[in-house]
Design a protein around this motif. Structure first.
Motif, PDB file in Angstrom:
ATOM      1  N   GLU A 182      76.034  38.930  47.779  1.00 23.01           N
ATOM      2  CA  GLU A 182      75.486  39.234  46.450  1.00 23.01           C
ATOM      3  C   GLU A 182      76.447  40.122  45.645  1.00 23.01           C
ATOM      4  N   CYS A 228      61.462  42.334  42.847  1.00 25.41           N
ATOM      5  CA  CYS A 228      62.912  42.220  43.035  1.00 25.41           C
ATOM      6  C   CYS A 228      63.475  41.911  41.662  1.00 25.41           C
ATOM      7  N   GLN A 229      64.403  42.748  41.200  1.00 24.83           N
ATOM      8  CA  GLN A 229      64.949  42.562  39.853  1.00 24.83           C
ATOM      9  C   GLN A 229      65.675  41.216  39.715  1.00 24.83           C
ATOM     10  N   MET A 230      66.300  40.785  40.790  1.00 21.17           N
ATOM     11  CA  MET A 230      66.987  39.491  40.720  1.00 21.17           C
ATOM     12  C   MET A 230      65.976  38.351  40.587  1.00 21.17           C
ATOM     13  N   TYR A 251      66.003  46.838  54.429  1.00 19.61           N
ATOM     14  CA  TYR A 251      66.246  47.773  53.327  1.00 19.61           C
ATOM     15  C   TYR A 251      65.122  48.795  53.168  1.00 19.61           C
ATOM     16  N   ASN A 297      65.042  34.849  47.247  1.00 20.56           N
ATOM     17  CA  ASN A 297      64.706  35.952  46.330  1.00 20.56           C
ATOM     18  C   ASN A 297      64.262  35.364  44.995  1.00 20.56           C
ATOM     19  N   CYS A 323      68.275  50.244  46.684  1.00 15.93           N
ATOM     20  CA  CYS A 323      67.324  49.426  45.922  1.00 15.93           C
ATOM     21  C   CYS A 323      66.025  50.226  45.755  1.00 15.93           C
ATOM     22  N   MET A 347      62.852  48.537  47.063  1.00 15.37           N
ATOM     23  CA  MET A 347      62.714  48.514  48.520  1.00 15.37           C
ATOM     24  C   MET A 347      62.303  49.895  49.058  1.00 15.37           C
ATOM     25  N   CYS A 386      71.811  40.501  41.690  1.00 14.93           N
ATOM     26  CA  CYS A 386      71.148  41.689  42.222  1.00 14.93           C
ATOM     27  C   CYS A 386      71.839  42.897  41.580  1.00 14.93           C
ATOM     28  N   PRO A 387      71.129  43.698  40.787  1.00 17.46           N
ATOM     29  CA  PRO A 387      71.792  44.827  40.117  1.00 17.46           C
ATOM     30  C   PRO A 387      72.374  45.840  41.114  1.00 17.46           C
ATOM     31  N   VAL A 388      71.791  45.892  42.294  1.00 18.14           N
ATOM     32  CA  VAL A 388      72.270  46.861  43.299  1.00 18.14           C
ATOM     33  C   VAL A 388      73.664  46.449  43.796  1.00 18.14           C
ATOM     34  N   HIS A 389      73.805  45.200  44.200  1.00 20.34           N
ATOM     35  CA  HIS A 389      75.095  44.733  44.720  1.00 20.34           C
ATOM     36  C   HIS A 389      76.121  44.494  43.603  1.00 20.34           C
ATOM     37  N   VAL A 410      59.637  43.561  49.354  1.00 23.39           N
ATOM     38  CA  VAL A 410      59.340  43.339  47.927  1.00 23.39           C
ATOM     39  C   VAL A 410      58.492  42.067  47.803  1.00 23.39           C
TER      40      VAL A 410
END
Ligand code: SF4
Length: 303
Positions: free
Chosen positions: A201, A87-89, A27, A115, A261, A264, A173-176, A62
């Protein structure tokens, strides 16, 4: 020569001089990937870090990834060009919340997605990555599993192992997670001949309509080996950049522009150059914590 080319040249010289091993996640920006000795997903990078002979590991990713490298290979100096990239997660689960779950389900084994922080790994029985989560959960000697922090990966694994009971932590994961079924349907309408490949995710309804579901490396491998020529990629943008660069005969579309992300993407060539030059951003932790976290990671690597 472009500014990036000059920076890459400088980085490669500094890398040679310091004897550093540069590891980068898929990423990361493509120009960072090009400077790395090895590019991979979390599992492959953890393996490389564990086997590293070089005294200096520069980790482009990250924070939990740099931590895993240090946990697995403690005699090496691990530095990160952006140690502030989290990593937000991973940040969604705390030790106190995990302990609450452990008290509620005392018979359950704890499986933590890689993660996660070193503290969460230290509280867990075993780690997993998206490439081995099913195998890890299958192999452990427990019928009940607390799975942290990703509810989507946990649900994906639980569906594959109906004979086990899963207690899922509500992390994501806010991205996925941002990807909706509508996004996926729209992409399929726009590119009707393309295969849809997504990461677990993503939300279950997106995963359900995919042609392939797998880890970052799994997606790359499948797309490269497939006879198909067009793909909609439902994971972070770096994967599309890489696939496009190395497979000019195939077409890759990002499922949605939301799949970026920001953490990343924090690492720049300038950050990497400065980190190699001044060796800042060292990752370290108390030995007691490292040993506990090592146990969870090491059990995973042995499976
Ligand atoms: S893509 Fe998601 S899981 Fe991966 S580092 Fe970014 S926030 Fe964390």
């Amino acid at each position: 020569m472009s500014e990036n080319d000059l920076l890459i040249e400088e980085i490669l010289k500094l890398k040679k001089k310091s004897g550093a091993l540069i590891l980068a996640h898929y990423y990361q920006r493509l120009e960072i990937q090009k400077c790395a000795d090895f590019v991979g997903d979390s599992f492959e990078l953890a393996k490389r870090a564990k086997e590293a002979k070089s005294d200096l590991i520069v980790f482009c990713g990250v924070r939990f990834m740099g931590e895993s490298a240090k946990i697995l290979n403690p005699t090496k100096k691990v530095i990160m060009p952006r140690p502030d990239a989290g990593c937000q997660m991973a940040d969604m689960v705390t030790v106190s919340k995990l302990r609450e779950m452990k008290n509620t389900y005392p018979k359950a084994a704890v499986v933590c997605y890689v993660n996660s922080s070193a503290e969460i790994k230290a509280e867990s029985d075993i780690c997993c990555t998206s490439s081995n989560a099913v195998k890890v959960c299958e192999s452990i000697d427990a019928d009940e599993i607390i799975f942290v922090p990703d509810k989507n990966l946990g649900a994906y694994v639980a569906a594959k192992l109906p004979h086990k009971m899963f207690h899922l932590y509500y992390g994501y994961c806010p991205v996925h997670k941002n990807i909706t079924l509508e996004d996926a349907m729209n992409a399929k309408k726009r590119f009707p001949d393309a295969k849809l490949f997504v990461h677990p995710e993503c939300e279950a309804e997106v995963v359900e309509i995919a042609d392939y579901v797998g880890s970052t490396s799994g997606i790359i491998r499948e797309a490269e080996n497939s006879d198909a020529k067009q793909f909609i990629i439902g994971t972070e943008y770096g994967v599309v950049e890489r696939l496009t660069e190395y497979n000019p005969d195939k077409k890759f579309w990002l499922l949605s522009p939301k799949l970026v992300c920001i953490n990343m993407k924090m690492t720049s060539l300038i950050n990497l150059r400065d980190c190699l030059k001044d060796q800042f951003g060292e990752i370290d932790m108390p030995e007691e914590l490292r040993m506990k976290a090592f146990s969870a990671l090491d059990k995973m690597m042995r499976i």
